[in-house]
Enzyme design. Structure first.
Site, PDB file in Angstrom:
ATOM      1  CD  GLU A  15      -1.514   5.561   2.077  1.00 53.22           C
ATOM      2  OE1 GLU A  15      -0.351   5.397   2.464  1.00 53.22           O
ATOM      3  OE2 GLU A  15      -2.083   6.662   2.042  1.00 53.22           O
ATOM      4  CB  SER A 183       1.497   4.077   0.320  1.00 53.48           C
ATOM      5  OG  SER A 183       1.544   4.080   1.727  1.00 53.48           O
ATOM      6  CB  SER A 317       9.191   1.779   7.484  1.00 53.11           C
ATOM      7  OG  SER A 317       8.154   0.839   7.275  1.00 53.11           O
TER       8      SER A 317
END
Length: 355
Positions: A15, A183, A317
Site C-alpha cells: 500500500e 486497500s 476518501s
C-alpha cells in the site's frame, strides 16, 4: 509557537502508493502558520529518509520521494524524529498496511515516548489482522458473516481439504483475503472451485495467513469514529460498487464506485450503527480514529465487516468525506487528530512505571 509535526509516509508495503497520495494531500491541507512540517519517507525497500522541512505544500508525489543518494539518514535512527531545535512535537504516521499500520511503528514510537496520531500498538495490530479482529468482535458479541482462516503451511499440506472446508462451511459466493492487508489488495470473489484455487494462490502471495468470508447480499455502510476515551461518530456513508465488489482498482484507479453521504438509512438504524461502531472501537481499545465498515442486510440487520485503523485519508476518501458532511473540514480533521494524539500522550505520562 508552531507545533513541529513529523509526517511519516511511504513504507515497505503493498500500500506504499496509497500512503504517498495520503501524504501529498495532508501537506496541502496543513496550516503552515500553525505547524512546522518535517517529512520522513520510508522507501519500498524499508529505508528511512528524513527530508528538509516543508515550508509549502508538496507539488506532487515525486517531490516526497527522497533518495538516500541525495539526503542523509538512509537508515532508521531516532534522529529522524528531531528538528534542528529539538524533538518533534507529534508524529503523524500516514502509513497503510504492514510495517506501518500494524503496530510495528506504533511500538517504536511508544519506546521513544513520542506522541503520535492514531491507534496504539494493540488496536493497530489487532485491527490489521482480520482474523484476530474478527475473533475479538465475536467475543464482544458483534454479529458478523461466517468465516474460516488458514495458514500457508496448512494449505500446503492438504489443499483439497481447505477447499472442501470452504465449500461445506461457507459455500459460494465467498471472498478470499490476505489476513494482514488493506486497500482491497489480494482480495478475490469466488463462485466456483476453480476461482477458489486461484484466489488462495493470490492471497497467499501477500500474507502467510488468509481469511475466507461467506458472501452476503447486503448494503455496504461505513461510519467514521473520532476520539480517545470519549469517541464520537460521523454521519454514515454507503459504498455503491459498480463492479462485483469494492476492489483496489475501483478505490484508487478508475473511480468505478459511488459514494452516498449521508447514507439513506433511518434514524433508528443510524443510532444502532453508532452504538455498534463505538462498541467495536472499545473492543479493540482504539484511539484517534477508525472507519468502521458494516453490512446492512435486507432484513435490517447490521453485520460488522471490519475497522480500518488508518483509513484512506485523502480529501476524497470516505473517512474525511463523512466528517466533512458532519461539519468537520479536512484541515480541521487533521488538527483534531493532532490534538487527540497529544491528549493521549499526556494521559499516558500519568502511568507509574516504577514500584
Amino acid at each position: 509557537m508552531k507545533r513541529k509535526i513529523g509526517l511519516l509516509y511511504g513504507g515497505k508495503s503493498a500500500e506504499h502508493k496509497v500512503s504517498m497520495q495520503t501524504a501529498l494531500a495532508v501537506t496541502k491541507a496543513l496550516n503552515y502558520d500553525k505547524f512546522e512540517i518535517h517529512p520522513i519517507y520510508i522507501t519500498e525497500e524499508g529505508e528511512w529518509i528524513k527530508g528538509a522541512q516543508l515550508n509549502a505544500p508538496a507539488e506532487n508525489v515525486k517531490a516526497l520521494e527522497f533518495t538516500s543518494n541525495t539526503l542523509p539518514s538512509p537508515e532508521f535512527s531516532p534522529t529522524v524524529f528531531k528538528a534542528e531545535e529539538g524533538p518533534l512535537d507529534v508524529i503523524f504516521p500516514l502509513l497503510h498496511g504492514p510495517n506501518g499500520e500494524d503496530g510495528t511503528v506504533q511500538g517504536m514510537l511508544e519506546l521513544l515516548n513520542l506522541p503520535y496520531v492514531g491507534n496504539g500498538v494493540l488496536a493497530s495490530s489487532a485491527g490489521m489482522d482480520k482474523i484476530i479482529m474478527k475473533n475479538i468482535f465475536a467475543q464482544a458479541g458483534l454479529a458478523q458473516v461466517n468465516y474460516l482462516s488458514f495458514i500457508r503451511s496448512e494449505w500446503d499440506r492438504d489443499q483439497d481439504n481447505a477447499y472442501d472446508q470452504v465449500e461445506n462451511d461457507l459455500g459460494y459466493p465467498c471472498f478470499v483475503k490476505p489476513a494482514n492487508l488493506g486497500s482491497s489488495v489480494g482480495i478475490s470473489k469466488c463462485s466456483s472451485r476453480t476461482e477458489l484455487v486461484e484466489a488462495f494462490k493470490e492471497a497467499f502471495q501477500f500474507d502467510r495467513k488468509i481469511i475466507i468470508e461467506q458472501g452476503v447480499t447486503a448494503r455496504e455502510i461505513e461510519i467514521g469514529v473520532l476520539g480517545n476515551d470519549d469517541a464520537e461518530c460521523s454521519v454514515a456513508g454507503e459504498i455503491v460498487p459498480k463492479k462485483d465488489f469494492y476492489d483496489y482498482k475501483a478505490k484508487y484507479e478508475d473511480g468505478d464506485t459511488g459514494l452516498v453521504i449521508p447514507a439513506e438509512i433511518t434514524t433508528e438504524q443510524y443510532e444502532t450503527l453508532k452504538e455498534l461502531a463505538i462498541k467495536a472501537y472499545k473492543a479493540l481499545d482504539c484511539s484517534g480514529l477508525v472507519r468502521a465498515d458494516f453490512f446492512l442486510t435486507s432484513d435490517g440487520k447490521f453485520l460488522i465487516n471490519e475497522v480500518n485503523t488508518m483509513p484512506g485519508f485523502t480529501p476524497f476518501s470516505m473517512f474525511p468525506l463523512m466528517w466533512k458532511h458532519t461539519g468537520v473540514e479536512y484541515p480541521q480533521l487533521i488538527e483534531r487528530l493532532v490534538d487527540l494524539a497529544i491528549e493521549r500522550h499526556k494521559e499516558k505520562q500519568k502511568i507509574k512505571y516504577t514500584f
